[in-house]
Design a protein around this motif. Structure first.
Motif, PDB file in Angstrom:
ATOM      1  N   MET A   1      26.132  -5.321   5.184  1.00  0.00           N
ATOM      2  CA  MET A   1      25.996  -4.380   4.097  1.00  0.00           C
ATOM      3  C   MET A   1      26.000  -5.088   2.750  1.00  0.00           C
ATOM      4  N   GLU A   2      26.774  -6.158   2.655  1.00  0.00           N
ATOM      5  CA  GLU A   2      26.846  -6.864   1.385  1.00  0.00           C
ATOM      6  C   GLU A   2      25.527  -7.559   1.049  1.00  0.00           C
ATOM      7  N   SER A   3      24.758  -7.891   2.078  1.00  0.00           N
ATOM      8  CA  SER A   3      23.483  -8.566   1.804  1.00  0.00           C
ATOM      9  C   SER A   3      22.490  -7.629   1.117  1.00  0.00           C
ATOM     10  N   LEU A   4      22.644  -6.313   1.331  1.00  0.00           N
ATOM     11  CA  LEU A   4      21.755  -5.359   0.665  1.00  0.00           C
ATOM     12  C   LEU A   4      21.951  -5.365  -0.841  1.00  0.00           C
ATOM     13  N   TYR A   5      23.144  -5.676  -1.302  1.00  0.00           N
ATOM     14  CA  TYR A   5      23.398  -5.750  -2.740  1.00  0.00           C
ATOM     15  C   TYR A   5      22.595  -6.884  -3.389  1.00  0.00           C
ATOM     16  N   LEU A   6      22.226  -7.875  -2.602  1.00  0.00           N
ATOM     17  CA  LEU A   6      21.395  -8.966  -3.101  1.00  0.00           C
ATOM     18  C   LEU A   6      19.913  -8.705  -2.833  1.00  0.00           C
ATOM     19  N   LEU A   7      19.605  -8.194  -1.646  1.00  0.00           N
ATOM     20  CA  LEU A   7      18.204  -8.077  -1.243  1.00  0.00           C
ATOM     21  C   LEU A   7      17.448  -6.964  -1.978  1.00  0.00           C
ATOM     22  N   ILE A   8      18.087  -5.846  -2.248  1.00  0.00           N
ATOM     23  CA  ILE A   8      17.389  -4.745  -2.915  1.00  0.00           C
ATOM     24  C   ILE A   8      17.016  -5.106  -4.354  1.00  0.00           C
ATOM     25  N   PRO A   9      17.924  -5.618  -5.180  1.00  0.00           N
ATOM     26  CA  PRO A   9      17.487  -6.021  -6.536  1.00  0.00           C
ATOM     27  C   PRO A   9      16.488  -7.170  -6.519  1.00  0.00           C
ATOM     28  N   LEU A  10      16.632  -8.080  -5.567  1.00  0.00           N
ATOM     29  CA  LEU A  10      15.689  -9.189  -5.464  1.00  0.00           C
ATOM     30  C   LEU A  10      14.289  -8.681  -5.120  1.00  0.00           C
ATOM     31  N   SER A  11      14.193  -7.723  -4.198  1.00  0.00           N
ATOM     32  CA  SER A  11      12.878  -7.184  -3.842  1.00  0.00           C
ATOM     33  C   SER A  11      12.273  -6.388  -4.993  1.00  0.00           C
ATOM     34  N   VAL A  12      13.102  -5.669  -5.749  1.00  0.00           N
ATOM     35  CA  VAL A  12      12.591  -4.939  -6.918  1.00  0.00           C
ATOM     36  C   VAL A  12      12.094  -5.914  -7.975  1.00  0.00           C
ATOM     37  N   LEU A  13      12.807  -7.011  -8.161  1.00  0.00           N
ATOM     38  CA  LEU A  13      12.385  -8.029  -9.120  1.00  0.00           C
ATOM     39  C   LEU A  13      11.069  -8.673  -8.699  1.00  0.00           C
ATOM     40  N   ILE A  14      10.932  -9.006  -7.443  1.00  0.00           N
ATOM     41  CA  ILE A  14       9.690  -9.622  -6.951  1.00  0.00           C
ATOM     42  C   ILE A  14       8.525  -8.636  -7.072  1.00  0.00           C
TER      43      ILE A  14
END
Length: 53
Positions: A1-14
């Protein structure tokens, strides 16, 4: 679950970076002539230049 805190903003940025690059390419005229390169390949002149002598 903690990885989603990194992956969602990263995907929005990309996705935002890709959107900006696509907008920039469109404003720069990259998509103006889509058929020209295909026609230039078909009408390519491969004969060597003639000597003027």
């Amino acid at each position: 679950m903690e990885s989603l805190y990194l992956l969602i903003p990263l995907s929005v940025l990309i996705a935002g970076i890709i959107g900006v690059l696509f907008w920039w390419a469109g404003r720069d005229g990259q998509f103006d002539d889509l058929e020209g390169p295909g026609h230039r390949i078909l009408h390519d002149d491969d004969t060597p230049p003639q000597d003027p002598s």
